[in-house]
Design a protein around this motif. Structure first.
Motif, PDB file in Angstrom:
ATOM      1  N   ILE A 122      10.944  78.898  43.396  1.00 42.84           N
ATOM      2  CA  ILE A 122      10.569  78.025  44.506  1.00 42.84           C
ATOM      3  C   ILE A 122      11.399  78.361  45.732  1.00 42.84           C
ATOM      4  N   LEU A 123      10.726  78.722  46.816  1.00 47.57           N
ATOM      5  CA  LEU A 123      11.379  79.041  48.083  1.00 47.57           C
ATOM      6  C   LEU A 123      11.246  77.837  49.000  1.00 47.57           C
ATOM      7  N   ALA A 124      12.317  77.066  49.137  1.00 42.50           N
ATOM      8  CA  ALA A 124      12.230  75.826  49.913  1.00 42.50           C
ATOM      9  C   ALA A 124      13.610  75.341  50.277  1.00 42.50           C
ATOM     10  N   ASP A 125      13.664  74.367  51.212  1.00 44.32           N
ATOM     11  CA  ASP A 125      14.925  73.716  51.511  1.00 44.32           C
ATOM     12  C   ASP A 125      15.314  72.853  50.306  1.00 44.32           C
ATOM     13  N   PRO A 126      16.591  72.458  50.205  1.00 42.97           N
ATOM     14  CA  PRO A 126      17.047  71.758  48.992  1.00 42.97           C
ATOM     15  C   PRO A 126      16.266  70.495  48.656  1.00 42.97           C
ATOM     16  N   HIS A 127      15.927  69.667  49.663  1.00 43.91           N
ATOM     17  CA  HIS A 127      15.245  68.399  49.361  1.00 43.91           C
ATOM     18  C   HIS A 127      13.847  68.642  48.801  1.00 43.91           C
ATOM     19  N   LEU A 128      13.040  69.403  49.526  1.00 42.99           N
ATOM     20  CA  LEU A 128      11.680  69.673  49.064  1.00 42.99           C
ATOM     21  C   LEU A 128      11.713  70.513  47.787  1.00 42.99           C
ATOM     22  N   GLY A 129      12.677  71.416  47.711  1.00 45.00           N
ATOM     23  CA  GLY A 129      12.815  72.223  46.513  1.00 45.00           C
ATOM     24  C   GLY A 129      13.102  71.375  45.286  1.00 45.00           C
ATOM     25  N   GLN A 130      13.930  70.332  45.445  1.00 48.02           N
ATOM     26  CA  GLN A 130      14.235  69.450  44.322  1.00 48.02           C
ATOM     27  C   GLN A 130      12.989  68.710  43.856  1.00 48.02           C
ATOM     28  N   LEU A 131      12.164  68.255  44.812  1.00 50.55           N
ATOM     29  CA  LEU A 131      10.941  67.531  44.442  1.00 50.55           C
ATOM     30  C   LEU A 131       9.994  68.444  43.664  1.00 50.55           C
ATOM     31  N   TYR A 132       9.792  69.651  44.154  1.00 51.86           N
ATOM     32  CA  TYR A 132       8.894  70.581  43.456  1.00 51.86           C
ATOM     33  C   TYR A 132       9.492  71.036  42.131  1.00 51.86           C
ATOM     34  N   SER A 133      10.797  71.198  42.077  1.00 53.42           N
ATOM     35  CA  SER A 133      11.436  71.574  40.817  1.00 53.42           C
ATOM     36  C   SER A 133      11.188  70.506  39.753  1.00 53.42           C
ATOM     37  N   ALA A 134      11.319  69.246  40.144  1.00 53.85           N
ATOM     38  CA  ALA A 134      11.069  68.151  39.199  1.00 53.85           C
ATOM     39  C   ALA A 134       9.625  68.173  38.720  1.00 53.85           C
ATOM     40  N   ALA A 135       8.694  68.404  39.641  1.00 51.18           N
ATOM     41  CA  ALA A 135       7.272  68.417  39.275  1.00 51.18           C
ATOM     42  C   ALA A 135       6.948  69.602  38.367  1.00 51.18           C
ATOM     43  N   VAL A 136       7.513  70.758  38.653  1.00 47.33           N
ATOM     44  CA  VAL A 136       7.284  71.941  37.817  1.00 47.33           C
ATOM     45  C   VAL A 136       7.814  71.699  36.407  1.00 47.33           C
ATOM     46  N   ALA A 137       8.986  71.078  36.301  1.00 44.15           N
ATOM     47  CA  ALA A 137       9.553  70.779  34.988  1.00 44.15           C
ATOM     48  C   ALA A 137       8.668  69.808  34.214  1.00 44.15           C
ATOM     49  N   ILE A 138       8.125  68.808  34.894  1.00 42.21           N
ATOM     50  CA  ILE A 138       7.219  67.858  34.251  1.00 42.21           C
ATOM     51  C   ILE A 138       5.964  68.572  33.759  1.00 42.21           C
ATOM     52  N   ALA A 139       5.518  69.585  34.509  1.00 42.68           N
ATOM     53  CA  ALA A 139       4.334  70.363  34.125  1.00 42.68           C
ATOM     54  C   ALA A 139       4.618  71.326  32.982  1.00 42.68           C
ATOM     55  N   GLY A 140       5.883  71.445  32.563  1.00 41.01           N
ATOM     56  CA  GLY A 140       6.237  72.314  31.455  1.00 41.01           C
ATOM     57  C   GLY A 140       6.807  73.647  31.855  1.00 41.01           C
ATOM     58  N   GLY A 141       6.943  73.896  33.179  1.00 35.10           N
ATOM     59  CA  GLY A 141       7.507  75.153  33.648  1.00 35.10           C
ATOM     60  C   GLY A 141       9.020  75.102  33.746  1.00 35.10           C
ATOM     61  N   ARG A 142       9.613  76.248  34.098  1.00 37.98           N
ATOM     62  CA  ARG A 142      11.064  76.350  34.273  1.00 37.98           C
ATOM     63  C   ARG A 142      11.354  76.725  35.724  1.00 37.98           C
TER      64      ARG A 142
ATOM     65  N   LEU B 241       4.118  53.510  53.564  1.00 39.76           N
ATOM     66  CA  LEU B 241       4.770  54.796  53.328  1.00 39.76           C
ATOM     67  C   LEU B 241       5.937  55.015  54.284  1.00 39.76           C
ATOM     68  N   THR B 242       6.668  53.962  54.567  1.00 34.64           N
ATOM     69  CA  THR B 242       7.771  54.049  55.519  1.00 34.64           C
ATOM     70  C   THR B 242       9.119  54.325  54.851  1.00 34.64           C
ATOM     71  N   GLY B 243       9.184  54.176  53.543  1.00 31.38           N
ATOM     72  CA  GLY B 243      10.444  54.395  52.837  1.00 31.38           C
ATOM     73  C   GLY B 243      10.729  55.866  52.636  1.00 31.38           C
ATOM     74  N   PRO B 244      11.954  56.204  52.226  1.00 28.67           N
ATOM     75  CA  PRO B 244      12.313  57.602  51.980  1.00 28.67           C
ATOM     76  C   PRO B 244      11.650  58.121  50.705  1.00 28.67           C
ATOM     77  N   VAL B 245      11.470  59.437  50.654  1.00 27.26           N
ATOM     78  CA  VAL B 245      10.952  60.087  49.449  1.00 27.26           C
ATOM     79  C   VAL B 245      12.127  60.693  48.695  1.00 27.26           C
ATOM     80  N   SER B 246      12.269  60.329  47.438  1.00 21.31           N
ATOM     81  CA  SER B 246      13.362  60.858  46.632  1.00 21.31           C
ATOM     82  C   SER B 246      12.877  61.093  45.206  1.00 21.31           C
ATOM     83  N   ASP B 247      13.621  61.936  44.501  1.00 17.67           N
ATOM     84  CA  ASP B 247      13.292  62.245  43.118  1.00 17.67           C
ATOM     85  C   ASP B 247      13.837  61.136  42.219  1.00 17.67           C
ATOM     86  N   GLY B 248      12.974  60.184  41.908  1.00 14.74           N
ATOM     87  CA  GLY B 248      13.356  59.064  41.062  1.00 14.74           C
ATOM     88  C   GLY B 248      12.171  58.636  40.219  1.00 14.74           C
ATOM     89  N   PRO B 249      12.254  57.488  39.555  1.00 16.36           N
ATOM     90  CA  PRO B 249      11.169  57.044  38.680  1.00 16.36           C
ATOM     91  C   PRO B 249       9.814  56.932  39.383  1.00 16.36           C
TER      92      PRO B 249
END
Length: 289
Positions: A246-266, A177-185
């Protein structure tokens, strides 16, 4: 514009102070590492005196871990549902009329928060989120709150960020788990898998996939993060097309935004600092009326 209040978001590891005018506008802000863990027992009055010496001799309203058992004063929790007027009427005055602490909230199901309540109420008060809405505050301990009529009706907490940190530092997966976390595949694959449950087994397979060459070790951190966030979001019971703020910094906010969209939310990402300032200013104003 004349300064009238110092508002302090006093967390576990960090402290952020805002100098506000009578309309709640930020005139100056400072952030440092003088969080709860950096203050010696009994040292809060001296730390606040030093802050006033730097920012001005104004009334101070504080929120967060400063009101915990290890803080300045252990301020009792208020029960949900609760709004700005409830918090304003239950301030703990360390110095009458001059220095106060906002109480945290307790959910009847058995959950607590300190500091987040100011952001949640401030987000609605500033029209960043509707009075009846679902709000998410990602972080070390992710908060999910249902707002009803502009008040916090109830909430729950998930230790998502803390679990990821523990896995990175102290688990069998640490070397992977040493690599960066990013919104990708890899992250999105993890989110979808995490929403299906079976989290302990899926976490173990993160390592196995890298060993067997089925996923690169570089992508393991993104995948594991996706598993945890997917499991978190999947447990929030988000309705199809439901807005989630979502109340968050841009990086974490982007990750949660992607997950919420996958769950069917807006998902909608909103400014947590603006929400805090809005909430603390209104609580102070309500306490003075």
């Amino acid at each position: 514009m004349t300064a009238e209040l110092i508002a302090v978001d006093w967390g576990t590891t960090n402290r952020r102070a805002y100098v506000l005018d009578g309309d709640g506008k930020v005139l100056r802000s400072e952030r440092d590492s003088k969080g709860l863990l950096a203050v010696a027992p009994g040292g809060f009055p001296a730390e606040l005196a030093a802050l006033r010496a730097e920012l001005g001799q104004f009334p101070v309203l504080m929120a967060g871990m400063v009101g915990s058992a290890k803080g300045w004063v252990n301020v009792p929790y208020l029960s949900c549902p609760a709004g700005i007027a409830d918090l304003a009427g239950a301030l703990e005055w360390c110095e009458p009329g001059r220095t106060a602490i906002v109480p945290g909230l307790a959910d009847p199901a058995g959950d607590v928060m300190r500091g987040e309540e100011v952001q949640l109420l401030g987000a609605v008060a500033a029209a960043l989120a509707p009075p009846d809405s679902l709000l998410c505050q990602p972080g070390t301990h992710c908060k999910w709150a249902r707002m009803a009529g502009g008040r916090i009706a109830g909430f729950s907490t998930a230790m998502t960020g803390e679990l990821f940190a523990l896995l990175k530092e102290h688990s069998l997966l640490a070397d992977f788990l040493t690599g960066p976390v990013s919104d990708g595949p890899a992250f999105r694959d993890g989110v979808r898998a995490g929403m299906d449950g079976r989290l302990p087994g899926l976490l173990f397979r993160t390592r196995a996939a890298a060993l067997l060459g089925r996923r690169s070790a570089q992508d393991s951190a993104s995948y594991a993060s996706g598993l945890l966030i997917g499991n978190d979001v999947g447990g929030a019971a988000i309705a199809r097309e439901e807005p989630v703020f979502i109340l968050a910094d841009p990086h974490l906010g982007q990750l949660y935004s992607a997950a919420v969209a996958i769950a069917g939310g807006r998902p909608t990402l909103i400014d947590s600092h603006a929400a805090f300032v809005s909430g603390i200013a209104r609580i102070w104003k309500a306490s003075q009326s």
